[in-house]
Design a protein around this motif. Structure first.
Motif, mmCIF file in Angstrom:
data_model
loop_
_atom_site.group_PDB
_atom_site.id
_atom_site.type_symbol
_atom_site.label_atom_id
_atom_site.label_comp_id
_atom_site.label_asym_id
_atom_site.label_seq_id
_atom_site.Cartn_x
_atom_site.Cartn_y
_atom_site.Cartn_z
ATOM 1 N N THR A 87 3.447 -12.575 0.217
ATOM 2 C CA THR A 87 3.645 -11.692 1.373
ATOM 3 C C THR A 87 2.807 -12.069 2.587
ATOM 4 O O THR A 87 3.138 -11.660 3.704
ATOM 5 N N GLY A 88 1.679 -12.757 2.389
ATOM 6 C CA GLY A 88 0.777 -13.031 3.498
ATOM 7 C C GLY A 88 -0.090 -11.848 3.871
ATOM 8 O O GLY A 88 -0.767 -11.869 4.893
ATOM 9 N N ARG A 89 -0.073 -10.809 3.026
ATOM 10 C CA ARG A 89 -0.919 -9.634 3.253
ATOM 11 C C ARG A 89 -1.943 -9.515 2.119
ATOM 12 O O ARG A 89 -1.735 -10.008 1.017
ATOM 13 N N GLY A 95 -0.660 -2.615 -2.021
ATOM 14 C CA GLY A 95 -0.727 -1.636 -3.101
ATOM 15 C C GLY A 95 -1.126 -2.239 -4.416
ATOM 16 O O GLY A 95 -0.999 -1.616 -5.468
ATOM 17 N N MET A 96 -1.645 -3.483 -4.386
ATOM 18 C CA MET A 96 -1.954 -4.230 -5.607
ATOM 19 C C MET A 96 -3.456 -4.473 -5.722
ATOM 20 O O MET A 96 -3.908 -5.576 -5.995
ATOM 21 N N GLY A 108 -3.711 1.682 -1.555
ATOM 22 C CA GLY A 108 -4.141 0.352 -1.932
ATOM 23 C C GLY A 108 -4.002 0.034 -3.395
ATOM 24 O O GLY A 108 -4.225 -1.113 -3.811
ATOM 25 N N TYR A 109 -3.580 1.028 -4.192
ATOM 26 C CA TYR A 109 -3.617 0.863 -5.648
ATOM 27 C C TYR A 109 -2.381 1.406 -6.357
ATOM 28 O O TYR A 109 -2.382 1.542 -7.583
ATOM 29 N N ASN A 110 -1.315 1.706 -5.628
ATOM 30 C CA ASN A 110 -0.187 2.370 -6.273
ATOM 31 C C ASN A 110 0.735 1.425 -7.033
ATOM 32 O O ASN A 110 1.699 1.858 -7.658
ATOM 33 N N ASP A 559 -7.021 -0.703 3.291
ATOM 34 C CA ASP A 559 -6.701 0.233 2.206
ATOM 35 C C ASP A 559 -7.475 -0.035 0.916
ATOM 36 O O ASP A 559 -6.974 0.198 -0.180
ATOM 37 N N VAL A 560 -8.704 -0.530 1.037
ATOM 38 C CA VAL A 560 -9.505 -0.800 -0.149
ATOM 39 C C VAL A 560 -10.076 0.496 -0.734
ATOM 40 O O VAL A 560 -10.345 0.579 -1.929
#
Length: 771
Positions: A87-89, A95-96, A108-110, A559-560
């Motif tokens: 994705t380049g993100r 979300g990973m 950030g974790y879903n 989103d950390v």
């Protein structure tokens, strides 16, 4: 493009009308093909061209005719890194923040990559590329990987036109859980017939490219080749492992020294690089017994053969591209997703089912298995000392944010686009930089919209500026790292690391940054200390504070937050979306796909029953009614010699079988079993609940026996539940798979009205070892 407005004219008849065709989507002229090769759990110091002890002639030839990067960074874990590569993100932006099996209800974790973060495949297919993926995926929410879907996070839902591989974090290399497109399929051959997953994946990649090139040779392709290797199980034909016989008898301490020496000779590391300090979790090789040294050396021989075998099949793809004249115009990127894996533990493992079920491995038993390691019988992983050596010259390994967890090999090969050959690049590059680099190489911009979703900004920085200028100033100068509350930050040649204890909850008090002492950050000057060997935090307190504050700024941007150091509680979190609601009865039908472990009924340590509705043909019948698991553990209810049998395979250690006293009558309508728990499980010591097992023809009890011990925690790693046959691997030695039921089987009902038993610590161990 089909959505374009019609610009012709429609009259009453054809003579009065004017045709118009939408403009065809075509890539830029002379656009290169793209081949992204993603290795699993391969450390910085394992590949040959990085000074490693393993022969990798095909990756080496790419390096000889291309570029090696010695400052390529990942996230320290598999699926999060792969989300960055595609994705380049950043992984939290995707979300990973961890693997999907451990998702929590924060952005950030879903565990679900938003469609606003388009995949490279989605970008390129809209520019006229063919897009193919083969191998490991692990980028869809775990609860969405069964036949019930949804499928929008599977490869075909994220821009790949063809897919062949496995959706989970790892798989058996001889009996893989294969998916083709959106459907589960059986492997095309058996290990006895010479089957191995890596060869199969290479075959499919070649086929995908060949099929498209035969029709439209001018059309470029993007091929994503993500091997299961070298993640456990370390499976490889014996001849590949035997080549390394005796090579690792020197042990991991000496091997680190040899690797560093070769790395300096090759120019992969600076001349002033030193080994990171000895690790307190790793015993010195000379302190091990002779038997331990013998076994552990063989485990490393198997891993070495596994990696060289993988390199061989990478070479087959490269040879094919050369044969069709496309190799020079293919941008080839070879990367690993994280550092070498220490998940084999201090002594390694020959059967991960024992590990997951808290059954201590026995050195004597493992020595007896030694000659068969690498074959389909075992699910083996080397000791963590070899991971430490595999990450030379760095400290630590996968899952941690020291360089041993995040610094990985990367080779780039593109003769038509890069003049430089056989050169090292030392600019900082992160996994999020791959996508913008590919886009720049092709000559296209990241799209503003994909499938109606407005796209978020690409967060990586193209490193195309390094292709022909080794001295080019570094352009990616800041990068945060976070994994399981382990933290790090890179800034202009400095690196600060905040180690953390796995599974320790993190509190507000732990995060105080009012003094350097309270922060607990370590500091490394990479300009002088390539391997993070010398912590200089005490000498530069102002730099520590600067970098710690920068980390918090980055964390807020990507989103950390919230930081989550939990393990057991995190894996057991409630509220995670499920495809179906929990229920007391599960009904299965014959002939369908196997049900993945996380979607199958859980029967361990609880009363339950299994009832099969059947029509017995004249002359009797045979075959499996319901099977769950594999040769390494599970249970099966089946008919053999016209009698009903139940086998409980206790983690590949012992098979307990109960058989009916009489043959099945022709007029019977139901075949069933009842499992009654008779004691408490001793999960800490690897013992599931004992039970009494009763077998039934309709309502008549026709057999009974005791199970002294059962599987305590986890039934299957890769083999799920199947009805009417035993797919993937046979649970018992009493029959050969698939042993399909020859009578008329309508359905099988599993009743689990009893209270479920969950051991959350074991769930953590299983999830984290499989990413």
């Amino acid at each position: 493009m089909p959505e374009q407005e019609f610009h012709g004219h429609i009259g009453r008849t054809y003579d009065e009308s004017e045709e118009w065709w939408p403009e065809q989507t075509r890539p830029p002229e002379d656009a290169p093909n793209v081949l992204m090769i993603v290795l699993d759990d391969v450390g910085f110091g394992q590949v040959g061209c990085y000074g490693g002890p393993i022969d990798t002639p095909n990756i080496d030839r790419l390096a000889e005719n291309g570029l090696q990067y010695n400052n390529f960074q990942t996230t320290a874990l598999c699926a999060p890194t792969r989300s960055c590569l595609l994705t380049g993100r950043n992984h939290h932006s995707n979300g990973m923040g961890l693997v999907t099996e451990a998702s929590t209800g924060f952005p950030g974790y879903n565990g679900s990559i938003p469609h606003e973060n388009g995949f490279l495949s989605e970008m390129l297919v809209e520019h006229g590329y063919n897009t193919f993926a083969a191998g490991k995926w692990h980028l869809a929410p775990a609860e969405e990987t069964s036949a019930a879907g949804p499928y929008d996070e599977w490869p075909l839902g994220r821009g790949f036109e063809r897919y062949y591989g496995f959706l989970s974090g790892d798989t058996h290399q001889y009996y893989p859980n294969l998916v083709q497109g959106n459907e589960q399929i059986e492997p095309p051959a058996t290990p006895e017939e010479g089957y191995h997953l890596t060869e199969d994946l290479a075959d499919r990649t070649i086929q995908h490219i060949q099929d498209a090139q035969s029709v439209a040779p001018e059309k470029p392709f993007f091929a994503y080749f993500a091997t299961g290797a070298c993640h456990a199980p370390h499976h490889v034909p014996q001849e590949w492992a035997n080549k390394y016989e005796g090579e690792f008898d020197i042990g991991w301490d000496e091997l680190r020294k040899q690797i560093l020496s070769r790395q300096k000779e090759l120019g992969v590391v600076p001349e002033n690089a030193t080994l990171s300090p000895d690790d307190p979790d790793i015993p010195h090789w000379d302190d091990l017994s002779d038997d331990e040294q013998t076994l552990y050396a063989r485990m490393m021989e198997v891993f070495a053969g596994f990696l060289e075998h993988t390199d061989h099949h990478i070479g087959r793809i490269l040879d094919f591209l050369e044969e069709i004249g496309e190799l020079d115009n293919t941008l080839v990127l070879v990367v690993s997703d994280n550092g070498a894996s220490a998940e084999g533990g201090p002594g390694g493992s020959v059967n991960e089912m024992r590990f997951f079920n808290n059954i201590e491995e026995d050195l004597e038993d493992n020595l007896e298995a030694m000659d068969a390691l690498g074959g389909p019988e075992y699910y083996n992983h080397y000791p963590m000392g070899w991971a430490w050596a595999g990450d030379t010259p760095f400290r630590r390994w996968k899952r941690e944010t020291y360089r041993g967890g995040v610094s990985d090999p990367m080779v780039v090969h593109w003769p038509d686009g890069i003049d430089a050959q056989d050169e090292i690049r030392d600019q900082f590059v992160h996994a999020i930089d791959i996508v913008p680099t590919v886009l720049e190489a092709i000559g296209i911009e990241a799209p503003e919209e994909i499938k109606g979703y407005s796209q978020s900004p690409i967060e990586g920085t193209s490193f195309a500026y390094t292709f022909d200028d080794p001295a080019a100033p570094e352009q990616h100068t800041d990068q945060y790292f976070e994994m399981l509350a382990y933290r790090a930050i890179y800034h202009d040649g400095w690196r600060a690391v905040k180690p953390w204890e796995f599974g320790k909850p993190i509190t507000a008090e732990d995060l105080s940054a009012t003094t350097i002492k309270e922060t607990g950050w370590e500091l490394y000057n990479l300009e002088e200390d390539f391997s993070e060997a010398h912590n200089v935090a005490d000498e530069h307190p102002e730099k520590v504070l600067e970098l710690a504050q920068l980390w918090w700024a980055e964390a807020g941007t990507y989103d950390v937050l919230p930081l989550d150091g939990r393990a057991v509680e995190r894996m057991a979190a409630t509220g995670r979306p499920q495809v179906s609601s929990p229920r007391d009865q599960y009904v299965y039908y014959p002939g369908g796909e196997s049900v993945p472990e996380n979607g199958a009924v859980s029967v361990l340590n609880r009363d339950h029953s299994i009832t099969a509705e059947v029509d017995i043909p004249q002359g009797g019948t045979e075959g499996v009614l319901l099977a769950h698991g594999s040769t390494n553990g599970g249970y099966s209810l089946f008919v053999l010699d016209n009698r009903l049998h139940y086998v409980h395979n206790y983690c590949g250690i012992e098979e307990y079988q109960i058989t009916t006293d009489s043959e099945i009558p022709a007029d019977v309508a139901e075949l069933g079993m009842e499992f009654e728990v008779t004691g408490e499980p001793d999960v800490q010591n690897g013992a599931g609940a004992p039970a009494t097992l009763r077998l039934y023809y309709d309502d008549d009890q026709v057999g009974e026996g005791d199970l002294p011990v059962t599987i305590p925690i986890m039934i299957a790693i890769n083999a799920g539940l199947s009805c009417g046959q035993d797919l993937v691997q046979a649970v018992t030695t009493e029959y050969e798979k698939p042993f399909a039921f020859t009578g008329d089987l309508t359905q099988v009902t599993v009743d689990v009205s009893g209270e479920p038993f969950v051991h959350h610590e074991a769930v953590v161990k299983r999830i984290m070892a499989r990413e």
